[in-house]
Design an enzyme around this catalytic site. Structure first.
Site, PDB file in Angstrom:
ATOM      1  N   SER A 144       0.858  -1.190   0.000  1.00 55.00           N
ATOM      2  CA  SER A 144       0.000   0.000   0.000  1.00 55.00           C
ATOM      3  C   SER A 144       0.891   1.236   0.000  1.00 55.00           C
ATOM      4  O   SER A 144       1.983   1.220   0.608  1.00 55.00           O
ATOM      5  CB  SER A 144      -0.875   0.033   1.252  1.00 55.00           C
ATOM      6  OG  SER A 144      -1.516   1.292   1.367  1.00 55.00           O
ATOM      7  N   TYR A 158      -1.542  -0.400  10.363  1.00 57.59           N
ATOM      8  CA  TYR A 158      -1.687  -0.986   9.020  1.00 57.59           C
ATOM      9  C   TYR A 158      -0.531  -0.540   8.122  1.00 57.59           C
ATOM     10  O   TYR A 158       0.085  -1.353   7.423  1.00 57.59           O
ATOM     11  CB  TYR A 158      -3.033  -0.539   8.446  1.00 57.59           C
ATOM     12  CG  TYR A 158      -3.224  -0.798   6.965  1.00 57.59           C
ATOM     13  CD1 TYR A 158      -3.680  -2.039   6.517  1.00 57.59           C
ATOM     14  CD2 TYR A 158      -2.979   0.199   6.025  1.00 57.59           C
ATOM     15  CE1 TYR A 158      -3.873  -2.268   5.151  1.00 57.59           C
ATOM     16  CE2 TYR A 158      -3.174  -0.017   4.671  1.00 57.59           C
ATOM     17  CZ  TYR A 158      -3.615  -1.259   4.239  1.00 57.59           C
ATOM     18  OH  TYR A 158      -3.805  -1.473   2.894  1.00 57.59           O
TER      19      TYR A 158
HETATM   20  P1  NAP Z   1     -11.267  -6.336   0.522  1.00 58.38           P
HETATM   21  O1  NAP Z   1     -12.187  -5.888  -0.551  1.00 58.38           O
HETATM   22  O2  NAP Z   1     -11.621  -6.111   1.958  1.00 58.38           O
HETATM   23  O3  NAP Z   1     -10.982  -7.906   0.308  1.00 58.38           O
HETATM   24  C1  NAP Z   1     -10.127  -8.566   1.188  1.00 58.38           C
HETATM   25  C2  NAP Z   1      -9.955  -9.985   0.724  1.00 58.38           C
HETATM   26  O4  NAP Z   1      -8.988 -10.611   1.579  1.00 58.38           O
HETATM   27  C3  NAP Z   1     -11.222 -10.819   0.814  1.00 58.38           C
HETATM   28  O5  NAP Z   1     -11.210 -11.739  -0.262  1.00 58.38           O
HETATM   29  C4  NAP Z   1     -11.046 -11.562   2.151  1.00 58.38           C
HETATM   30  O6  NAP Z   1     -11.735 -12.815   2.208  1.00 58.38           O
HETATM   31  C5  NAP Z   1      -9.552 -11.797   2.133  1.00 58.38           C
HETATM   32  N1  NAP Z   1      -8.938 -12.035   3.438  1.00 58.38           N
HETATM   33  C6  NAP Z   1      -8.872 -11.197   4.500  1.00 58.38           C
HETATM   34  N2  NAP Z   1      -8.215 -11.795   5.502  1.00 58.38           N
HETATM   35  C7  NAP Z   1      -7.861 -13.023   5.061  1.00 58.38           C
HETATM   36  C8  NAP Z   1      -7.180 -14.120   5.641  1.00 58.38           C
HETATM   37  N3  NAP Z   1      -6.720 -14.078   6.890  1.00 58.38           N
HETATM   38  N4  NAP Z   1      -7.019 -15.243   4.902  1.00 58.38           N
HETATM   39  C9  NAP Z   1      -7.475 -15.313   3.633  1.00 58.38           C
HETATM   40  N5  NAP Z   1      -8.126 -14.312   3.026  1.00 58.38           N
HETATM   41  C10 NAP Z   1      -8.309 -13.180   3.743  1.00 58.38           C
HETATM   42  O7  NAP Z   1      -9.807  -5.711   0.352  1.00 58.38           O
HETATM   43  P2  NAP Z   1      -9.092  -4.977  -0.888  1.00 58.38           P
HETATM   44  O8  NAP Z   1      -9.330  -3.525  -0.748  1.00 58.38           O
HETATM   45  O9  NAP Z   1      -9.360  -5.680  -2.146  1.00 58.38           O
HETATM   46  O10 NAP Z   1      -7.572  -5.208  -0.437  1.00 58.38           O
HETATM   47  C11 NAP Z   1      -6.737  -6.203  -1.010  1.00 58.38           C
HETATM   48  C12 NAP Z   1      -5.308  -5.844  -0.666  1.00 58.38           C
HETATM   49  O11 NAP Z   1      -5.019  -4.551  -1.190  1.00 58.38           O
HETATM   50  C13 NAP Z   1      -5.032  -5.769   0.832  1.00 58.38           C
HETATM   51  O12 NAP Z   1      -3.763  -6.314   1.115  1.00 58.38           O
HETATM   52  C14 NAP Z   1      -5.034  -4.269   1.124  1.00 58.38           C
HETATM   53  O13 NAP Z   1      -4.245  -3.931   2.226  1.00 58.38           O
HETATM   54  C15 NAP Z   1      -4.454  -3.745  -0.176  1.00 58.38           C
HETATM   55  N6  NAP Z   1      -4.760  -2.325  -0.429  1.00 58.38           N
HETATM   56  C16 NAP Z   1      -6.045  -1.917  -0.598  1.00 58.38           C
HETATM   57  C17 NAP Z   1      -6.305  -0.553  -0.837  1.00 58.38           C
HETATM   58  C18 NAP Z   1      -7.696  -0.016  -1.022  1.00 58.38           C
HETATM   59  O14 NAP Z   1      -7.858   1.230  -1.004  1.00 58.38           O
HETATM   60  N7  NAP Z   1      -8.707  -0.861  -1.230  1.00 58.38           N
HETATM   61  C19 NAP Z   1      -5.228   0.347  -0.884  1.00 58.38           C
HETATM   62  C20 NAP Z   1      -3.935  -0.123  -0.703  1.00 58.38           C
HETATM   63  C21 NAP Z   1      -3.714  -1.465  -0.479  1.00 58.38           C
HETATM   64  P3  NAP Z   1     -13.296 -12.914   2.724  1.00 58.38           P
HETATM   65  O15 NAP Z   1     -14.124 -12.378   1.568  1.00 58.38           O
HETATM   66  O16 NAP Z   1     -13.522 -14.369   2.948  1.00 58.38           O
HETATM   67  O17 NAP Z   1     -13.385 -12.059   3.932  1.00 58.38           O
END
Ligand code: NAP
Length: 249
Positions: A144, A158
């Site tokens: 991130s 985080y």
């Molecule tokens: P999201 O929509 O909340 O989706 C999170 C995903 O991770 C879901 O599929 C969830 O599964 C899974 N997950 C969470 N904990 C887990 C675990 N312990 N074991 C296996 N699966 C797990 O998140 P996102 O925004 O797509 O984020 C994805 C990545 O991008 C993360 O690493 C986040 O830090 C990074 N990121 C996101 C943003 C943003 O603005 N969105 C910005 C920078 C970085 P379930 O559906 O079963 O809960």
């Protein structure tokens, strides 16, 4: 022609799901992983299969070593050789200043965002390393931009886990560069997924959009494109580096 394969942690929703769809369009067989949300994972698996590639959806909490071992065993049994690992699973916890950060909260973030990345990478390297008889491969970590900004007043814990991920990206890349494995990371900015609701502010992308030079938040598909490029042979001389996907922030 045999399909290349990818394992994407946390791919039932958000950036992981968009990445699964994109790899399927490029002909990869896809292993979807999720923690709780089986219905969402199965829906993505159906979409992936509709692109004409193999797909399995495996429940595993990647913060837990036994679950990681079971996830990779399922992959070996049902998908064969592993070409690409995307360490995408990650969580946010409700916004807090330092005064509200407990050891319990910090440890939950560390095991989910950092330990998972080490454990899954270890299992991938065991399978990919040319030193171990593997065919090489590629690992992409979803970090991130918070790792560089620090996320004051909201998510310093985080942000620190993502800083750890960046350091690990660099270290592992150098460790396995001579073994046919490239390791890189993407650093997204504010992307429209449900992670912001988990942080306690579903409207965060809209609130912060005016502060972003491009005046908007990003879409998961825009992150998936960079992940795909880093994972694929198109970036064959790129390792140990980062792509920021932030609209200029
Ligand atoms: P999201 O929509 O909340 O989706 C999170 C995903 O991770 C879901 O599929 C969830 O599964 C899974 N997950 C969470 N904990 C887990 C675990 N312990 N074991 C296996 N699966 C797990 O998140 P996102 O925004 O797509 O984020 C994805 C990545 O991008 C993360 O690493 C986040 O830090 C990074 N990121 C996101 C943003 C943003 O603005 N969105 C910005 C920078 C970085 P379930 O559906 O079963 O809960």
């Amino acid at each position: 022609m045999s399909q290349k394969s990818v394992l994407i942690t946390g791919s039932s929703r958000g950036i992981g799901a968009a990445t699964a769809r994109l790899f399927a369009r490029h002909g990869y067989s896809v292993c979807i992983n999720y923690r709780n949300n089986r219905e969402a994972a199965e829906n993505i698996a159906e979409e992936v299969k509709a692109a004409g590639v193999d797909c399995i959806a495996v429940q595993a909490d990647v913060s837990q070593e036994a679950d990681v071992l079971r996830l990779f065993e399922s992959f070996d049994k049902e998908m064969g050789a592993l070409n690409v690992l995307i360490n995408n699973a990650g969580i946010l916890l409700p916004q807090s200043r330092l005064s509200g950060i407990t050891a319990e909260r910090l440890n939950k973030l560390l095991v989910t965002n950092v330990t998972s990345c080490f454990l899954c990478s270890r299992e991938a390297v065991r399978r990919m390393s040319t030193k171990e008889g593997g065919l090489g491969g590629s690992i992409v970590n979803v970090s991130s931009i918070a790792a560089t900004l620090g996320a004051p007043n909201e998510y310093t814990d985080y942000a620190a886990t993502k800083g750890a991920m960046d350091t690990f990206t660099r270290g592992l890349a150098l460790e396995v560069a001579g073994e046919g494995i490239r390791v890189n990371a993407v650093r997204p900015g504010i992307i429209e997924t449900s992670i912001h609701a988990d942080g306690g502010e579903p409207g965060r992308p809209a609130r912060l959009a005016p502060l972003i030079p491009m005046q908007r938040s990003g879409q998961p598909e825009e992150v998936a494109e960079a992940i795909y490029w880093l994972a694929s042979e198109r970036s064959s001389y790129v390792t140990g580096t980062f792509i920021d996907i932030t609209g200029g922030r």
